[in-house]
Motif scaffolding. Sequence first.
Motif, PDB file in Angstrom:
ATOM      1  N   ARG A 191       0.864  -1.180   0.000  1.00 45.23           N
ATOM      2  CA  ARG A 191       0.000   0.000   0.000  1.00 45.23           C
ATOM      3  C   ARG A 191       0.902   1.233   0.000  1.00 45.23           C
ATOM      4  O   ARG A 191       1.826   1.348   0.821  1.00 45.23           O
ATOM      5  CB  ARG A 191      -0.923   0.002   1.211  1.00 45.23           C
ATOM      6  N   ALA A 192       0.659   2.156  -0.912  1.00 47.73           N
ATOM      7  CA  ALA A 192       1.592   3.261  -1.147  1.00 47.73           C
ATOM      8  C   ALA A 192       1.946   4.013   0.127  1.00 47.73           C
ATOM      9  O   ALA A 192       3.116   4.309   0.388  1.00 47.73           O
ATOM     10  CB  ALA A 192       1.013   4.219  -2.182  1.00 47.73           C
ATOM     11  N   GLU A 193       0.959   4.359   0.934  1.00 49.19           N
ATOM     12  CA  GLU A 193       1.229   5.174   2.114  1.00 49.19           C
ATOM     13  C   GLU A 193       1.988   4.408   3.186  1.00 49.19           C
ATOM     14  O   GLU A 193       2.537   5.015   4.112  1.00 49.19           O
ATOM     15  CB  GLU A 193      -0.071   5.731   2.689  1.00 49.19           C
ATOM     16  N   ARG A 194       2.060   3.066   3.066  1.00 45.35           N
ATOM     17  CA  ARG A 194       2.867   2.286   3.997  1.00 45.35           C
ATOM     18  C   ARG A 194       4.240   1.978   3.408  1.00 45.35           C
ATOM     19  O   ARG A 194       5.208   1.816   4.140  1.00 45.35           O
ATOM     20  CB  ARG A 194       2.146   0.982   4.354  1.00 45.35           C
ATOM     21  N   MET A 195       4.329   1.897   2.075  1.00 46.71           N
ATOM     22  CA  MET A 195       5.622   1.690   1.429  1.00 46.71           C
ATOM     23  C   MET A 195       6.492   2.927   1.526  1.00 46.71           C
ATOM     24  O   MET A 195       7.719   2.831   1.631  1.00 46.71           O
ATOM     25  CB  MET A 195       5.414   1.328  -0.043  1.00 46.71           C
ATOM     26  N   PHE A 196       5.867   4.102   1.476  1.00 43.42           N
ATOM     27  CA  PHE A 196       6.594   5.373   1.520  1.00 43.42           C
ATOM     28  C   PHE A 196       6.002   6.213   2.646  1.00 43.42           C
ATOM     29  O   PHE A 196       5.159   7.070   2.427  1.00 43.42           O
ATOM     30  CB  PHE A 196       6.485   6.095   0.174  1.00 43.42           C
ATOM     31  N   GLU A 197       6.459   5.946   3.847  1.00 41.70           N
ATOM     32  CA  GLU A 197       5.862   6.564   5.017  1.00 41.70           C
ATOM     33  C   GLU A 197       6.257   8.030   5.171  1.00 41.70           C
ATOM     34  O   GLU A 197       7.302   8.460   4.694  1.00 41.70           O
ATOM     35  CB  GLU A 197       6.272   5.786   6.271  1.00 41.70           C
ATOM     36  N   GLU A 198       5.401   8.751   5.870  1.00 32.83           N
ATOM     37  CA  GLU A 198       5.718  10.125   6.243  1.00 32.83           C
ATOM     38  C   GLU A 198       6.923  10.101   7.184  1.00 32.83           C
ATOM     39  O   GLU A 198       7.083   9.163   7.967  1.00 32.83           O
ATOM     40  CB  GLU A 198       4.535  10.759   6.976  1.00 32.83           C
ATOM     41  N   PRO A 199       7.787  11.122   7.129  1.00 35.81           N
ATOM     42  CA  PRO A 199       8.882  11.169   8.107  1.00 35.81           C
ATOM     43  C   PRO A 199       8.321  11.274   9.527  1.00 35.81           C
ATOM     44  O   PRO A 199       7.365  12.007   9.778  1.00 35.81           O
ATOM     45  CB  PRO A 199       9.659  12.428   7.709  1.00 35.81           C
ATOM     46  N   GLN A 200       8.909  10.527  10.426  1.00 38.38           N
ATOM     47  CA  GLN A 200       8.481  10.592  11.822  1.00 38.38           C
ATOM     48  C   GLN A 200       9.098  11.782  12.540  1.00 38.38           C
ATOM     49  O   GLN A 200       8.538  12.312  13.497  1.00 38.38           O
ATOM     50  CB  GLN A 200       8.867   9.295  12.545  1.00 38.38           C
ATOM     51  N   ILE A 201      10.281  12.169  12.075  1.00 38.11           N
ATOM     52  CA  ILE A 201      11.001  13.293  12.681  1.00 38.11           C
ATOM     53  C   ILE A 201      11.362  14.290  11.584  1.00 38.11           C
ATOM     54  O   ILE A 201      12.065  13.939  10.629  1.00 38.11           O
ATOM     55  CB  ILE A 201      12.287  12.815  13.377  1.00 38.11           C
ATOM     56  N   ILE A 202      10.864  15.504  11.685  1.00 39.21           N
ATOM     57  CA  ILE A 202      11.245  16.563  10.748  1.00 39.21           C
ATOM     58  C   ILE A 202      12.161  17.519  11.510  1.00 39.21           C
ATOM     59  O   ILE A 202      11.716  18.274  12.370  1.00 39.21           O
ATOM     60  CB  ILE A 202      10.012  17.298  10.194  1.00 39.21           C
ATOM     61  N   ARG A 203      13.428  17.431  11.190  1.00 38.89           N
ATOM     62  CA  ARG A 203      14.437  18.198  11.918  1.00 38.89           C
ATOM     63  C   ARG A 203      15.334  18.939  10.932  1.00 38.89           C
ATOM     64  O   ARG A 203      15.779  18.373   9.939  1.00 38.89           O
ATOM     65  CB  ARG A 203      15.281  17.267  12.791  1.00 38.89           C
ATOM     66  N   PHE A 204      15.581  20.207  11.219  1.00 38.70           N
ATOM     67  CA  PHE A 204      16.428  21.032  10.368  1.00 38.70           C
ATOM     68  C   PHE A 204      17.686  21.436  11.133  1.00 38.70           C
ATOM     69  O   PHE A 204      17.698  21.488  12.363  1.00 38.70           O
ATOM     70  CB  PHE A 204      15.677  22.281   9.908  1.00 38.70           C
ATOM     71  N   ALA A 205      18.727  21.720  10.360  1.00 37.27           N
ATOM     72  CA  ALA A 205      19.977  22.181  10.947  1.00 37.27           C
ATOM     73  C   ALA A 205      20.520  23.341  10.137  1.00 37.27           C
ATOM     74  O   ALA A 205      20.224  23.476   8.943  1.00 37.27           O
ATOM     75  CB  ALA A 205      21.001  21.040  10.985  1.00 37.27           C
TER      76      ALA A 205
END
Length: 409
Positions: A99-113
């Motif tokens: 299933r597309a949304e499970r094969m390519f998951e949303e990032p769990q952590i969005i962190r910038f540097a």
Amino acid sequence: MNKRIITSLFWAGIFLLLVPGLLHAYLLMPFPGSQDLEAITFVYYLEKIVLPLRIIGFLLVLWPLWHAFAKGRLSEKITKGGMVLVCLGVFYFSDHLYRAERMFEEPQIIRFASSQSNQVPDTLLVLGVVEGSVAKAYPVNYLGYHHKVQDSVGQVPVLVTYCTMCRTGRVFSPVINGTHQTFRLVGARHYNAVIEDASTKSWWYQATGEAAVGPLQGRTLKEITYEQLTLRSWLEKYPNSLILQPDTNYLLAYDDLKRYDRLQPIDKDSTLKSDTLIRKSWVVGITVDEQAKAYDWRELIEAKVVNDLVGKTPVVVTIEPDSLSFHVWNRNLEGNVLHFESDEKTLWDRQTNSTWNWQGECVSGLLTGKKLKSIQAHQEYWHSWQQFHSPTLFWRGEKSPAPTIISEN
């Protein structure tokens, strides 16, 4: 109840349990032949009835299954029990594993540097977005796995997307009718990612931001200006930019794309001639004055700079010395149409011999301080540009004849 009727009910139930879901999965994933069908409207409505059909199928199967295990022979028990196990296996693959949304998951952590604490190699390609005084860079290798990152730049919400099947990067506003939407990845049609907004459940093509089906069919998401270039080039332009860092939960997935931004398939096949155009040939595409035009990437690399006219607008297409970062500018400067030339390191205009940097700014000469207006450009596979921007003009090099008009059909 007649045994023939019981058997018929069982197989009708198995059909409803299996076929709608399999057809749904086939049409939304890049299986052979599936993506070439004009079926997005069909699969949109099919998705809405898969579950009800499965419930009906389950109810039809219950009585025959009980009858088989209570009164049937061993062969009947094995057949019917085996088919139920097949259904469970198919559900696992079609509704979970693939299933597309499970094969390519949303990032769990969005962190910038910042550039000082950044861990992303500066040779990687990024999509760069600027809003007000805030600049952010999103590495293509990370976007390619997730397909989308829902974020904000300054006070502006953004939907940063990338589809590796089309090599298309796009940045959109997720605000529809004044409401900030969240999106899920549905699957793919014509080898392009399809996303769905949470409120209206409309399906949107990632390559264009157009709602292909649903209540908002025909509407288009507002595109937000972005640049695609190496992180090094981006930081030369915006040294205070924030850079999206890798989510450590998906390092193996990112690693699968570590060479994605370097070699196109045509360069990996020594049997193909230098002027061969294939589905996954890279192009730079622009749309100006309602005219679409694509430029062959390998010819751009050789030419370094292309002065052209698209519609009524004089444009210049340039490739930086890294052979990865590209720019398109309007070369009409205050009523004067400039003609640009370039060598391995420098860009200058023929009229005044002024020198320009890769930000479109004149840094020495008569035009010092002047700046060219940027034109939104996209790098993608030829098959994608042709599919979603038809008819299109196509440039294949300075020595080629007049640009060809190519229609998808």
